[in-house]
Design a protein around this motif. Sequence first.
Motif: not given
Length: 387
Positions: A42, A46, A77, A275, A277
Motif C-alpha cells: 500500500d 499510495s 488507490w 494518505r 490508501y
Amino acid sequence: MARKKKCIAMLLAGGQGSRLAPLTENVAKPAVPFGGRYRIIDFSLSNCVNSNIDTVGVLTQYQPLELNDYLGTGDPWDLDLNYGGLHVLPPYQAAKGGDWFKGTANAIYQNQKFISNYDPDYILVLSGDHIYKMNYEIMLKEHIDNDADATIAVMDVPIEEASRFGIMSTDEKGLITEFAEKPAQPKSTLASMGVYIFNTDKLLNYLEQDEQNPDSDNDFGKNVIPAMLAGGERLYAYLYKGYWRDVGTLSSYWSANMDTLGEDPELWLNDDGWRIYYRHDFHSPTYLGEHASLQNCNCAAGNEIDGHIFDSVIGSNIVIEEGAVVRDCVIMNNVTIGKGAHVEYAIIDHDVEIGAGAKVGGSKEDTELTVIATGQKIPPAQTGKEV
C-alpha cells in the motif's frame, strides 16, 4: 491513438521474501499485513497516487494469488482507469518460450510491450516491500533538471551499516562517480533505496544489452547500474531524508510496525496530506469490555477486547479475553487470545488461537522475537506447554 504518459511506474512485487518466513510461507511479501489495516504494498502504491503517477505495472511471481486478489482492479488507490491505472504483470509464456523473472532487470525486460503501450518518457522502478512516504514528482523534477539518464534515490546511513546496501559516491552536484554493491569497505554512506527513474530509451537499451549477457544476474544493482556508469551515462543521486525501512526481516518488520506507534510525522498513518490508501473490508466497530485497557496501540476495527494491550499493533477480527495481556506485539487478523493468556514481544500471524493462560514470548530485553505462524493453536496453560 491514446495519449502518451510522461512517467509510468514498474513496481517489483515478485520476491519470495524468505527472510520474512513464516509470514511469507503462503503469501508474497508485499501482501503481508502491516500497521493493523494495511498491506506492505500500500505504501508504494499510495506514493504513486499521491505523486500523480496514474499508470502502475505490478510485477508478480512468488505466491501471487492473495496479492492479486487484494489489488483487484486498483480501485482503492484510484487506479481503476480506462487508460493507465493498475495492471498485474505475471510472467507469461510467449511464442518463443517464456520463463520466470530471473532478476529485477529481467522482470522489466519481459514487460516491454506493457511499457510501449504508454510510450512514457520516463520509467519509475520501485520495490513493493518498503515502508515510506515519498513524493516521486519531486524526484522526477530533479531528474529532468539534471538532464540525467538515471536517478537513484539514496539515504545517508551510518557507516557501520553501509556494507548492507548499494553505495553511491558522488561529486558536489550529486553526479554519481562510483557505485559499489554491498562493499566490504564502503567509500560513502549514500545507500540506494531501490527507487530508480530512467529515461525510457536508455533503460530499454541497457536492458537489451543485459539480456544478451549470459553471465549477468539480470539485476539493477549488480548489473544495469554498473553498466550505465561504465557506459558514461549521467547518473544522479536523489537524497531522501524522510522515513524509510526495508521490512525484509522479521525484526525489521516488527520494528517498522512499532514505529507507527511513535510520534514521527513521516510515518503518521492518518495524515490527510499524504494518505495511505488500502482495500477496506467491512468491520463492525471494536467492542471494549468492562475489563479492557489499551495503551499506545494501533488497533483496527472489528475486534472484541476485554484484556490489556500495551505498545502493540492489532489487526481485525481479534478476540482478547478477560485478563489476557498483550505487550510489544504485532497481531494480524482472525486471532483469539484466551482468558488470562500472556503474549509479549511476538508476531502473531492470522488465524491463530492462543489458549487460556498460555504464555507466548517474553520480555524484549530478555528474549528473542517470537513468531507464531498462521493456523497454529497454542494449548491452554494446564497442558503444561509454553511457547
